[in-house]
Enzyme design. Structure first.
Site, mmCIF file in Angstrom:
data_model
loop_
_atom_site.group_PDB
_atom_site.id
_atom_site.type_symbol
_atom_site.label_atom_id
_atom_site.label_comp_id
_atom_site.label_asym_id
_atom_site.label_seq_id
_atom_site.Cartn_x
_atom_site.Cartn_y
_atom_site.Cartn_z
ATOM 1 N N ASP A 52 0.887 -1.046 -0.110
ATOM 2 C CA ASP A 52 -0.012 0.081 -0.208
ATOM 3 C C ASP A 52 0.869 1.320 -0.121
ATOM 4 O O ASP A 52 1.634 1.511 0.999
ATOM 5 C CB ASP A 52 -0.862 -0.189 1.187
ATOM 6 C CG ASP A 52 -2.100 0.880 1.184
ATOM 7 O OD1 ASP A 52 -2.021 1.765 0.074
ATOM 8 O OD2 ASP A 52 -3.039 0.805 2.075
ATOM 9 N N ASP A 53 0.590 2.087 -1.053
ATOM 10 C CA ASP A 53 1.361 3.524 -0.994
ATOM 11 C C ASP A 53 2.835 3.327 -1.290
ATOM 12 O O ASP A 53 3.766 4.032 -0.681
ATOM 13 C CB ASP A 53 1.151 4.326 0.117
ATOM 14 C CG ASP A 53 -0.333 4.853 0.238
ATOM 15 O OD1 ASP A 53 -1.145 4.631 -1.024
ATOM 16 O OD2 ASP A 53 -0.609 5.556 1.059
ATOM 17 N N CYS A 109 -5.641 4.338 -3.889
ATOM 18 C CA CYS A 109 -5.814 3.288 -3.274
ATOM 19 C C CYS A 109 -7.053 2.292 -4.025
ATOM 20 O O CYS A 109 -7.023 1.571 -4.619
ATOM 21 C CB CYS A 109 -6.053 2.870 -1.909
ATOM 22 S SG CYS A 109 -4.658 3.972 -0.824
ATOM 23 N N ARG A 116 -7.600 -0.537 -6.716
ATOM 24 C CA ARG A 116 -7.961 -2.068 -6.094
ATOM 25 C C ARG A 116 -9.605 -2.614 -6.854
ATOM 26 O O ARG A 116 -9.711 -3.515 -7.271
ATOM 27 C CB ARG A 116 -8.500 -2.065 -4.743
ATOM 28 C CG ARG A 116 -6.937 -2.009 -3.894
ATOM 29 C CD ARG A 116 -7.250 -1.461 -2.291
ATOM 30 N NE ARG A 116 -6.002 -1.100 -1.903
ATOM 31 C CZ ARG A 116 -5.050 -1.920 -1.251
ATOM 32 N NH1 ARG A 116 -5.613 -2.976 -0.879
ATOM 33 N NH2 ARG A 116 -3.928 -1.480 -0.724
ATOM 34 N N LYS A 138 -6.551 -4.927 3.892
ATOM 35 C CA LYS A 138 -7.257 -3.783 3.545
ATOM 36 C C LYS A 138 -8.078 -4.024 2.452
ATOM 37 O O LYS A 138 -7.642 -4.774 1.498
ATOM 38 C CB LYS A 138 -6.166 -2.548 3.164
ATOM 39 C CG LYS A 138 -6.847 -1.568 2.458
ATOM 40 C CD LYS A 138 -5.692 -0.369 2.422
ATOM 41 C CE LYS A 138 -6.237 0.656 1.653
ATOM 42 N NZ LYS A 138 -5.333 1.620 1.298
ATOM 43 N N HIS A 144 -11.068 -1.720 1.411
ATOM 44 C CA HIS A 144 -11.262 -0.292 0.974
ATOM 45 C C HIS A 144 -12.107 -0.223 -0.285
ATOM 46 O O HIS A 144 -12.108 0.768 -1.134
ATOM 47 C CB HIS A 144 -10.034 0.412 0.503
ATOM 48 C CG HIS A 144 -9.885 1.750 0.553
ATOM 49 N ND1 HIS A 144 -8.998 2.868 -0.052
ATOM 50 C CD2 HIS A 144 -10.707 2.591 1.144
ATOM 51 C CE1 HIS A 144 -9.354 4.009 0.226
ATOM 52 N NE2 HIS A 144 -10.272 4.290 0.694
ATOM 53 N N HIS A 199 1.199 2.100 4.040
ATOM 54 C CA HIS A 199 0.414 3.509 4.373
ATOM 55 C C HIS A 199 0.668 3.968 5.564
ATOM 56 O O HIS A 199 0.821 3.236 6.484
ATOM 57 C CB HIS A 199 -0.985 2.829 4.203
ATOM 58 C CG HIS A 199 -1.996 3.642 4.191
ATOM 59 N ND1 HIS A 199 -2.262 4.705 5.194
ATOM 60 C CD2 HIS A 199 -2.722 4.161 3.034
ATOM 61 C CE1 HIS A 199 -3.322 5.531 4.787
ATOM 62 N NE2 HIS A 199 -3.629 5.332 3.428
ATOM 63 N N ASP A 211 -0.435 -0.499 -4.938
ATOM 64 C CA ASP A 211 -1.679 -0.182 -5.341
ATOM 65 C C ASP A 211 -1.348 1.299 -5.808
ATOM 66 O O ASP A 211 -2.510 1.904 -6.697
ATOM 67 C CB ASP A 211 -2.687 -0.249 -4.291
ATOM 68 C CG ASP A 211 -2.351 0.829 -2.989
ATOM 69 O OD1 ASP A 211 -1.387 1.179 -3.077
ATOM 70 O OD2 ASP A 211 -3.350 0.957 -2.134
ATOM 71 N N ASN A 212 -0.504 1.796 -5.699
ATOM 72 C CA ASN A 212 -0.088 3.544 -6.175
ATOM 73 C C ASN A 212 1.180 4.018 -5.717
ATOM 74 O O ASN A 212 1.984 3.059 -4.979
ATOM 75 C CB ASN A 212 -1.210 4.365 -5.804
ATOM 76 C CG ASN A 212 -1.685 4.567 -4.424
ATOM 77 O OD1 ASN A 212 -2.694 4.014 -3.911
ATOM 78 N ND2 ASN A 212 -0.734 4.955 -3.604
ATOM 79 N N LYS A 215 1.385 9.904 -5.382
ATOM 80 C CA LYS A 215 0.134 9.327 -5.153
ATOM 81 C C LYS A 215 -1.045 10.533 -5.488
ATOM 82 O O LYS A 215 -0.675 11.715 -5.403
ATOM 83 C CB LYS A 215 -0.233 8.876 -3.862
ATOM 84 C CG LYS A 215 -1.619 8.496 -3.506
ATOM 85 C CD LYS A 215 -1.805 7.866 -2.083
ATOM 86 C CE LYS A 215 -3.137 7.560 -1.850
ATOM 87 N NZ LYS A 215 -3.111 6.867 -0.265
#
Length: 579
Positions: A38-39, A76, A80, A138, A140, A230, A343-344, A405
């Site tokens: 994540d991130d 995010c 996804r 996660k 989301h 994240h 994810d990014n 991001k």
């Protein structure tokens, strides 16, 4: 080239011989393991140029195929959405991330703020086709009944509904959430109160899920959405302490060292340079500080922030190693396709995001701001302590790209992708051509022998996944998933792009851009320093026209003039029922 069906048959026979308890009628289709960071920036793992210790992920790269030109959405939940449905995020319910959604987007089709009913998710397709389906971490993509992982086809799941949470205890990480939602299957549950850390817990729970049905011989889909990395950046202390001294030279030194390592590894051209204007953005929250102008206390504080980030990623890698070791021990690793991605790109945000939030953080965390530590940063990342790392370290994470991001720059959209598929993928291979996140669903459906769904599934009209299977590339039959005849349109939060072959047409709002379209050759120039728009006006016009058609096709709702995603979080936090 040996046909895939023959390869899979051999793999299935191998798995059968090493797992004697399985029945003679064992389903020999490959298992699927999806690991989501994540991130996380493009340069953050060792195989992509990092100094952070990530031996498990690096081994995946050695054993699999490394993609250097893979792109996702710039935040995010839109990513996804596309990863799980194969459908553009504007059609599938996350036209914008709910937390930053503009006022004029609420209530519009495709902006529901959760994975909508116009798509069918990968776990549902695979479960209907005889797979076990498991998810931890996660989600989301919705936190109300009807929108949670269990409702989208996961047989067993333990999910976090929000964009993030504290990693040690059950509490929100930001004031735009009044609470966090954890679901085990279809039940709203609480976290364990003892010995909990997010990455450790999600990993062990996934291993338990896989183990619970292993003897029935059915293949499985395992989806692990780590909260790492994240913010809040948190990790067991020993993981953070091991990086003492590593980041004492500062932001720019890390950018340079990672760029040189990427060149050494052959990930980018030797001619690639860093963006010299990056630190000069007019938007203060995203300015990269001049390390030499920081005092000793500020340097120590910032170095420990990056150590905390590194420790969190290092811990995630150890947990990924636990899952991979489990697959080896059970004799099923050779019949499992493993996909690792982020994810990014990196998140540059740092407290205070808004002065309106300052009191909230003071009330929920013992230590947050530099003055809270009183010169002792040794407990950063521990329970009760909040940490993020700001634009300086995020800039290093994005190398060779710039910005972060939310933006349609390479720093926001280009992330690591590694695919390990024994017997199919040549170990240690590398792909430098453009690939997009929506290409993963049709790839996995082909692996599982499942038809791409649509336009009707289970009695309801749906959008058909429009990605392109990566199997010819994975098998070494071709070099590219998408050639000039298969462009991709993209938009999020007012930043837009069109990808066509090696070219990218990009438009960004301030502070990164002016709203003008810019054209780059992202194979030769991933730093996006050389705008080719004036040299190729016909290509620009054609790609602009494609974007206009794309925007109409996906019912894109443009953000209003003056929109700012950070400021929008404050507005949306006050919106009744928004979170």
């Amino acid at each position: 080239m040996v046909p895939l069906r023959n390869i899979l048959a051999v793999l299935g026979a191998s798995a059968l011989s090493t797992t004697a308890a399985l029945a003679d009628s064992e389903d020999t289709r490959p298992n699927v393991l999806i690991l989501i960071a994540d991130d996380m920036g493009f340069s953050d793992v060792g195989a992509f140029g990092s100094e952070i210790e990530t031996p498990s992920i690096d081994q995946l790269a050695d054993d699999g195929m490394l993609f250097t030109n893979f792109h996702v959405g710039a935040s995010c939940s839109p990513t996804r959405t596309m990863l799980i449905s194969g459908v553009d995020n504007h059609l599938a319910g996350l036209g914008n991330m709910l937390e930053i959604q503009a006022d004029n987007q609420f209530g519009k089709p495709g902006y529901e703020g959760h994975l909508n009913d116009k798509v069918v998710a990968l776990p549902r397709l695979l479960r209907d086709a005889g797979y076990h389906t498991y998810m931890t971490g996660k989600w989301h993509l919705g936190h109300e009944p009807g929108t949670i992982a269990y409702d989208r086809g996961f047989e067993k799941s333990f999910m976090l509904g929000e964009s993030g949470a504290d990693n040690w205890v059950e509490q929100p990480y930001a004031p735009f959430y009044t609470r966090v939602h954890y679901y085990e299957d279809d039940k709203l549950v609480s976290l364990p109160t003892d010995d909990y850390f997010s990455s450790d817990f999600y990993t062990q729970t996934m291993i338990d899920y896989i183990d619970s049905n292993l003897d029935d011989g059915k293949p499985f889909l395992a989806w692990v959405g780590y909260q790492a990395v994240h913010y809040p950046h948190q990790a067991p202390k020993e993981f953070i302490d091991k990086y003492d001294g590593v980041y004492d030279e500062g932001f720019e030194a890390l950018r340079v060292s990672r760029l040189e390592k990427q060149k050494e590894l052959g990930l980018i051209s030797p001619n690639v340079e860093l963006d010299p204007e990056f630190a000069k953005t007019s938007y203060e929250p995203w300015q990269m500080p001049d390390w030499e102008k920081l005092n000793d206390e500020e340097k120590a504080f910032n170095a420990r922030r990056m150590q905390t980030y590194a420790g969190m990623l290092d811990n995630m890698d150890v947990n990924i190693g636990r899952i991979l070791s489990y697959l080896d021990e059970k004799g099923i690793a050779d019949n499992t396709i493993v996909i690792f991605l982020a994810d990014n790109g990196p998140d540059p945000n740092q407290l205070p995001l808004s002065e309106a939030y300052r009191d909230w953080y003071k009330a929920h965390y013992d230590k947050v701001y530099i003055e809270d530590f009183d010169g002792d940063y040794s407990d950063m990342g521990q329970q009760g302590v909040y940490a993020d790392y700001g634009p300086g370290w995020a800039a290093a994470a994005a190398v060779p790209g710039s910005y972060f991001k939310t933006f349609s720059t390479e720093g926001g959209l280009r992330v690591p992708l590694i695919v390990k598929f024994p017997g199919v993928v040549e170990p240690g291979s590398q792909v430098d051509k453009f690939t997009f996140v929506r290409d993963i669903v049709p790839t996995l459906l082909e692996v599982a022998g499942v038809d791409v769904p649509g336009p009707v599934y289970d009695g309801r009209e749906i959008y058909t996944p429009d990605g392109i299977s990566m199997m010819p590339v994975l098998k070494g039959e071709t070099e590219t998933v998408r050639d000039d005849n298969n462009p991709v349109g993209y938009e999020l939060a007012g930043s837009s792009a069109v990808f066509q072959g090696k070219y990218k047409l990009m438009q960004n709002l301030a502070p990164k851009g002016t709203g003008e379209w810019e054209l780059f050759d992202i194979e030769a120039d991933p730093s996006e320093l050389h705008n080719l728009a004036d040299q190729m006006p016909e290509r620009v016009a054609a790609m602009q026209a494609y974007f206009e058609d794309y925007a109409k096709r996906v019912n894109l709702v443009p953000v209003p003039e003056g929109y700012n995603p950070l400021e929008q979080t404050v507005v949306n936090a006050k919106r009744s029922g928004a979170h």
